[in-house]
Design a protein around this motif. Structure first.
Motif, short mmCIF file in Angstrom:
data_model
loop_
_atom_site.label_atom_id
_atom_site.label_comp_id
_atom_site.label_asym_id
_atom_site.label_seq_id
_atom_site.Cartn_x
_atom_site.Cartn_y
_atom_site.Cartn_z
N SER A 28 11.07 -6.67 -9.83
CA SER A 28 11.83 -6.94 -11.00
C SER A 28 12.70 -5.86 -11.54
O SER A 28 13.75 -6.10 -12.42
CB SER A 28 11.40 -7.85 -11.84
OG SER A 28 10.36 -7.11 -12.44
N ASN A 29 12.04 -4.63 -11.43
CA ASN A 29 12.83 -3.42 -12.28
C ASN A 29 13.29 -2.61 -10.91
O ASN A 29 12.76 -2.19 -10.02
CB ASN A 29 11.77 -2.56 -12.75
CG ASN A 29 12.29 -1.37 -13.41
OD1 ASN A 29 13.41 -1.14 -13.53
ND2 ASN A 29 11.15 -0.87 -14.33
N LEU A 30 14.87 -2.55 -10.87
CA LEU A 30 15.40 -1.88 -9.62
C LEU A 30 15.02 -0.45 -9.47
O LEU A 30 14.92 -0.50 -8.23
CB LEU A 30 16.99 -2.52 -9.79
CG LEU A 30 17.73 -2.14 -8.67
CD1 LEU A 30 17.45 -2.89 -7.47
CD2 LEU A 30 19.12 -2.26 -8.73
N PRO A 31 15.47 0.47 -10.37
CA PRO A 31 15.03 1.76 -10.03
C PRO A 31 13.94 2.09 -9.33
O PRO A 31 13.94 2.86 -8.39
CB PRO A 31 15.28 2.46 -11.21
CG PRO A 31 16.34 1.64 -12.11
CD PRO A 31 15.79 0.34 -11.84
N PRO A 32 12.74 1.80 -9.71
CA PRO A 32 11.62 1.93 -9.10
C PRO A 32 11.59 1.31 -7.79
O PRO A 32 10.99 1.93 -6.73
CB PRO A 32 10.56 1.54 -10.06
CG PRO A 32 10.97 1.36 -11.32
CD PRO A 32 12.36 1.09 -11.07
#
Length: 110
Positions: A28-32
């Motif tokens: 749900s957290n795009l950069p990681p």
């Protein structure tokens, strides 16, 4: 590139990838999430190069064993996860197993 450097790169990239997987919060957290995908793709590429020289059993033992130990350390120091004496003992046994399998001399069966 020498197999030892390739497998070392594989382990380091997979440690970064595993850390990013944890930080992705279920993608749900795009950069990681993107970093996870990139680092694991690169890790598999380096592993494939290392397997040109290393036997699969040795290469996979090195990758999985050192990644397991490294992930335990990252989990402990970065995510404050438990790492008690029993965990440390088992991780040491894994490392000893990697050394033993890497140095095993199996006679030809032909």
């Amino acid at each position: 590139m020498h197999a030892a450097l390739q497998i070392t790169g594989t382990v380091l990239l997979s440690l970064i990838g595993s850390t990013m997987l944890k930080l992705s919060d279920g993608f749900s957290n795009l950069p990681p999430t993107v970093l996870f995908i990139i680092t694991y793709c690169l890790a598999f590429y380096l592993f494939s190069l290392a397997l040109r020289t290393l036997p699969l059993s040795v290469g996979y033992a090195i990758w999985s064993g050192f990644s397991t130990a490294g992930n335990a350390l990252v989990g402990h120091f970065y995510f404050h996860e438990a790492l008690g004496p029993a965990h440390i003992l088992v991780l040491c046994i894994i490392i000893v197993g990697i050394v033993l399998i890497n140095n095993a001399r199996i006679p030809d069966t032909e």
